[in-house]
Design a protein around this motif. Structure first.
Motif, mmCIF file in Angstrom:
data_model
loop_
_atom_site.group_PDB
_atom_site.id
_atom_site.type_symbol
_atom_site.label_atom_id
_atom_site.label_comp_id
_atom_site.label_asym_id
_atom_site.label_seq_id
_atom_site.Cartn_x
_atom_site.Cartn_y
_atom_site.Cartn_z
ATOM 1 N N ARG A 31 17.989 -27.001 33.404
ATOM 2 C CA ARG A 31 18.023 -26.417 34.744
ATOM 3 C C ARG A 31 18.603 -25.009 34.682
ATOM 4 N N ARG A 186 14.820 -17.019 37.795
ATOM 5 C CA ARG A 186 15.815 -17.928 37.221
ATOM 6 C C ARG A 186 17.076 -17.960 38.074
ATOM 7 N N ALA A 191 13.667 -22.847 36.992
ATOM 8 C CA ALA A 191 13.635 -22.789 35.532
ATOM 9 C C ALA A 191 12.313 -22.170 35.090
#
Length: 243
Positions: A31, A186, A191
């Motif tokens: 993650r 991000r 992700a």
């Protein structure tokens, strides 16, 4: 699976009756991370993304999304499960506006309030999208068009975005801007699994690097450590960086 959001585990995959291109390939995408795949031509980088997006069914191995089995899902099911693909090259509709291009990313979303929420989100993440909202996409520069593609991919609120050679055909300035936007994605909570021929620039952007060779991961680790490895630089990154 702990922090691992997207997992390809021991994947074998190929085309028709030919020998497999991926031969025991594995990668974990945690993650809040950017994971980049680099390696020589023919190593299998684009095949990885085809498997990850559901465009190519693996011959063996597993695909997991947030711990849930996703092996064998087709592209629509993978998108519904939170995996979005941004194709190599430019895929904007040039005769449509930026707004129309971005809205196409939400064609499966029926909730108008949710669509409005995602539009506000992508405008915040990608300022050029907000600035050129009513402009024809074909009038934007290559780097700006790529940001429109990124915004479109985020309209379904994906867990992970797959990027195939996002710097292809861009000049160095535009390439830098595109990679800055990858970091913004991000930082906004998505992700990223990135395939990129510009290995040094990709590793400078990524959190984790994986070097592919002959269909499997040859070496992986923190991207900064891979960049600093002189032997790896000579073998896979085009020699030592210029100073």
């Amino acid at each position: 699976m702990g922090s691992d959001l997207f997992v390809l585990d021991d994947i074998q995959a190929g085309y028709g009756r030919a020998a497999p291109v991926l031969r025991g390939f594995s990668v974990n995408v945690p993650r809040g991370s950017i994971v980049c795949l680099v390696g020589p031509n023919g190593a299998g980088k684009s095949t990885v993304l085809k498997v990850a997006a559901g465009l190519l069914k693996p011959r063996s191995g597993r695909i997991l999304i947030d711990g849930r089995e996703a092996t064998g899902f087709g592209p629509q099911r993978m998108l519904a499960e939170g995996v979005a693909l941004v194709l190599q090259g430019h895929s904007v509709f040039r005769e449509m506006t930026v707004e129309e291009n971005v809205r196409l990313g939400a064609y499966t979303v029926k909730d108008k309030a949710k669509i409005a929420e995602r539009i506000a989100f992508v405008k915040e993440v990608f300022p050029v999208v907000a600035d050129r909202w009513g402009a024809l996409a074909g009038l934007l520069s290559g780097g700006q068009q790529k940001q429109v593609e990124f915004a479109r991919s985020l309209m379904v609120d994906p867990a992970v975005v797959l990027l195939d050679e996002p710097s292809m055909g861009l000049d160095p300035k535009a390439t830098g801007a595109v990679f800055e936007q990858v970091v913004r994605m991000r930082d906004a909570g998505t992700a990223v699994l990135l395939v990129e021929q510009n290995a040094r620039r990709a590793l400078e952007t990524a959190d984790i690097g994986c070097v592919l060779d002959l269909g499997r991961v040859h070496i992986s680790g923190p991207a900064s450590e891979l960049l600093a490895d002189p032997q790896l630089g000579e073998l896979y990154l085009g020699g030592r960086p210029h100073v």
